[in-house]
Design a protein around this motif. Structure first.
Motif, PDB file in Angstrom:
ATOM      1  N   ARG A   1       0.870  -1.274   0.008  1.00 13.51           N
ATOM      2  CA  ARG A   1      -0.023   0.028  -0.090  1.00 13.51           C
ATOM      3  C   ARG A   1       0.747   1.362  -0.004  1.00 13.51           C
ATOM      4  O   ARG A   1       0.481   2.167  -0.334  1.00 13.51           O
ATOM      5  CB  ARG A   1      -1.105  -0.043   1.084  1.00 13.51           C
ATOM      6  CG  ARG A   1      -0.570   0.145   2.461  1.00 13.51           C
ATOM      7  CD  ARG A   1      -1.293   0.057   3.595  1.00 13.51           C
ATOM      8  NE  ARG A   1      -0.958  -0.654   5.012  1.00 13.51           N
ATOM      9  CZ  ARG A   1      -0.028  -0.120   5.750  1.00 13.51           C
ATOM     10  NH1 ARG A   1       0.416   1.222   5.446  1.00 13.51           N
ATOM     11  NH2 ARG A   1       0.400  -0.630   6.695  1.00 13.51           N
ATOM     12  N   LEU A   2       2.063   1.087   0.573  1.00 16.91           N
ATOM     13  CA  LEU A   2       3.011   2.436   0.564  1.00 16.91           C
ATOM     14  C   LEU A   2       3.483   2.707  -0.651  1.00 16.91           C
ATOM     15  O   LEU A   2       3.685   3.996  -1.038  1.00 16.91           O
ATOM     16  CB  LEU A   2       4.224   2.156   1.521  1.00 16.91           C
ATOM     17  CG  LEU A   2       3.675   1.848   3.205  1.00 16.91           C
ATOM     18  CD1 LEU A   2       5.151   1.553   3.955  1.00 16.91           C
ATOM     19  CD2 LEU A   2       2.870   3.135   3.562  1.00 16.91           C
ATOM     20  N   SER A   3       3.373   1.813  -1.608  1.00 18.07           N
ATOM     21  CA  SER A   3       3.827   2.215  -3.069  1.00 18.07           C
ATOM     22  C   SER A   3       2.677   2.502  -3.912  1.00 18.07           C
ATOM     23  O   SER A   3       2.997   2.991  -4.925  1.00 18.07           O
ATOM     24  CB  SER A   3       4.584   0.928  -3.590  1.00 18.07           C
ATOM     25  OG  SER A   3       3.682  -0.091  -4.152  1.00 18.07           O
ATOM     26  N   ARG A   4       1.449   2.464  -3.666  1.00 18.11           N
ATOM     27  CA  ARG A   4       0.217   2.530  -4.201  1.00 18.11           C
ATOM     28  C   ARG A   4       0.234   4.236  -4.835  1.00 18.11           C
ATOM     29  O   ARG A   4       0.514   5.028  -3.947  1.00 18.11           O
ATOM     30  CB  ARG A   4      -1.224   2.072  -3.564  1.00 18.11           C
ATOM     31  CG  ARG A   4      -2.090   2.088  -4.570  1.00 18.11           C
ATOM     32  CD  ARG A   4      -3.513   1.703  -3.826  1.00 18.11           C
ATOM     33  NE  ARG A   4      -3.323   0.242  -3.363  1.00 18.11           N
ATOM     34  CZ  ARG A   4      -3.681  -0.842  -4.158  1.00 18.11           C
ATOM     35  NH1 ARG A   4      -4.471  -0.622  -5.290  1.00 18.11           N
ATOM     36  NH2 ARG A   4      -3.456  -2.000  -3.686  1.00 18.11           N
TER      37      ARG A   4
ATOM     38  N   VAL B   1       8.436  -6.972  -0.588  1.00 20.66           N
ATOM     39  CA  VAL B   1       7.050  -6.228  -0.493  1.00 20.66           C
ATOM     40  C   VAL B   1       5.921  -7.222   0.492  1.00 20.66           C
ATOM     41  O   VAL B   1       6.402  -8.256   0.501  1.00 20.66           O
ATOM     42  CB  VAL B   1       6.447  -6.085  -1.965  1.00 20.66           C
ATOM     43  CG1 VAL B   1       6.291  -7.332  -2.421  1.00 20.66           C
ATOM     44  CG2 VAL B   1       5.132  -5.268  -1.651  1.00 20.66           C
ATOM     45  N   LEU B   2       5.275  -6.474   1.205  1.00 22.18           N
ATOM     46  CA  LEU B   2       4.497  -7.364   1.930  1.00 22.18           C
ATOM     47  C   LEU B   2       3.091  -6.972   1.466  1.00 22.18           C
ATOM     48  O   LEU B   2       2.390  -5.986   1.649  1.00 22.18           O
ATOM     49  CB  LEU B   2       4.595  -6.870   3.592  1.00 22.18           C
ATOM     50  CG  LEU B   2       3.487  -7.321   4.598  1.00 22.18           C
ATOM     51  CD1 LEU B   2       3.756  -8.677   4.846  1.00 22.18           C
ATOM     52  CD2 LEU B   2       3.753  -6.360   5.827  1.00 22.18           C
ATOM     53  N   PRO B   3       2.414  -8.102   0.859  1.00 26.19           N
ATOM     54  CA  PRO B   3       0.934  -7.943   0.430  1.00 26.19           C
ATOM     55  C   PRO B   3       0.133  -8.153   1.708  1.00 26.19           C
ATOM     56  O   PRO B   3       0.296  -8.689   2.396  1.00 26.19           O
ATOM     57  CB  PRO B   3       0.963  -9.019  -0.612  1.00 26.19           C
ATOM     58  CG  PRO B   3       1.827 -10.127   0.060  1.00 26.19           C
ATOM     59  CD  PRO B   3       2.969  -9.237   0.646  1.00 26.19           C
ATOM     60  N   GLU B   4      -1.126  -7.269   1.781  1.00 24.57           N
ATOM     61  CA  GLU B   4      -1.992  -7.084   2.782  1.00 24.57           C
ATOM     62  C   GLU B   4      -3.523  -7.503   2.188  1.00 24.57           C
ATOM     63  O   GLU B   4      -4.168  -8.177   3.070  1.00 24.57           O
ATOM     64  CB  GLU B   4      -1.956  -5.919   3.440  1.00 24.57           C
ATOM     65  CG  GLU B   4      -0.694  -5.594   4.198  1.00 24.57           C
ATOM     66  CD  GLU B   4      -0.558  -4.235   4.537  1.00 24.57           C
ATOM     67  OE1 GLU B   4      -0.115  -3.970   5.835  1.00 24.57           O
ATOM     68  OE2 GLU B   4      -1.209  -3.318   4.059  1.00 24.57           O
ATOM     69  N   THR B   5      -3.693  -6.734   1.179  1.00 24.44           N
ATOM     70  CA  THR B   5      -5.167  -7.164   0.608  1.00 24.44           C
ATOM     71  C   THR B   5      -5.332  -8.619  -0.065  1.00 24.44           C
ATOM     72  O   THR B   5      -4.218  -8.968  -0.564  1.00 24.44           O
ATOM     73  CB  THR B   5      -5.592  -6.019  -0.128  1.00 24.44           C
ATOM     74  OG1 THR B   5      -5.020  -6.095  -1.242  1.00 24.44           O
ATOM     75  CG2 THR B   5      -5.617  -4.768   0.719  1.00 24.44           C
TER      76      THR B   5
END
Length: 167
Positions: free
Chosen positions: A7-10, A128-132
């Motif tokens: 999300r920080l790269s969105r 990268v850490l995916p969350e959704t």
């Protein structure tokens, strides 16, 4: 290096499609969409790595529907996967009819960037850490895409070598 949430790269961009942006059919030039894609994906990759990046690969750009003059183009990108020095970014392009509110996906793409230092040398990037659910789906399928890129590059290199040796 600590993993960083996707999300920080969105990165999101919206623009209005005007007549100079379109072809004789009144739809946006594919090359203009490609330029938007490369730019927003680079921003996303730099947000993730906090480093300059260079485009290494642009693949699977699929145009699904045209974007017409007078519509808005909405582009969204985020980092899906990283390898030691490379960063994969997913880009989704949508059109919006501003009079009706109708929104549709018009194109999707994956790009790969390499992070570099001030001398242009490759540098490591954080995982990268995916969350959704969407981020997890792209993350889980990324190794297959990376393998396809490696194979495609090797095939091109073999063809180039064969052409050079036959001349």
């Amino acid at each position: 290096m600590d993993a960083k949430p996707a999300r920080l790269s969105r990165t999101v961009m919206t623009d209005l499609v005007l007549p100079p942006d379109t072809n004789h059919y009144g739809t946006i030039f594919g090359g203009k969409v490609m330029a938007y894609i490369d730019k927003i994906a680079a921003i996303s990759a730099m947000r993730h790595s906090r480093r300059p990046v260079v485009t290494a690969s642009s693949d699977s750009l699929d145009f699904l529907a045209p974007i017409k003059v007078g519509e808005a183009i909405h582009i969204e990108a985020f980092v899906t996967y990283t390898h030691r020095t490379s960063i994969e970014v997913y880009v989704k392009i949508q059109s919006e009819d501003l009079m009706t509110g109708d929104v549709r996906v018009t194109a999707t793409s994956y790009l790969t960037f390499v992070a570099v230092d001030e001398e242009g040398q490759k540098v490591e990037v954080p995982p990268v850490l995916p969350e959704t659910e969407e981020e997890k789906m792209h993350f889980e399928t990324a190794p297959d895409r990376m393998q396809m890129r490696i194979e495609r590059k090797a095939q091109r290199q073999r063809r180039l070598t064969m052409r050079e040796s036959s001349t």
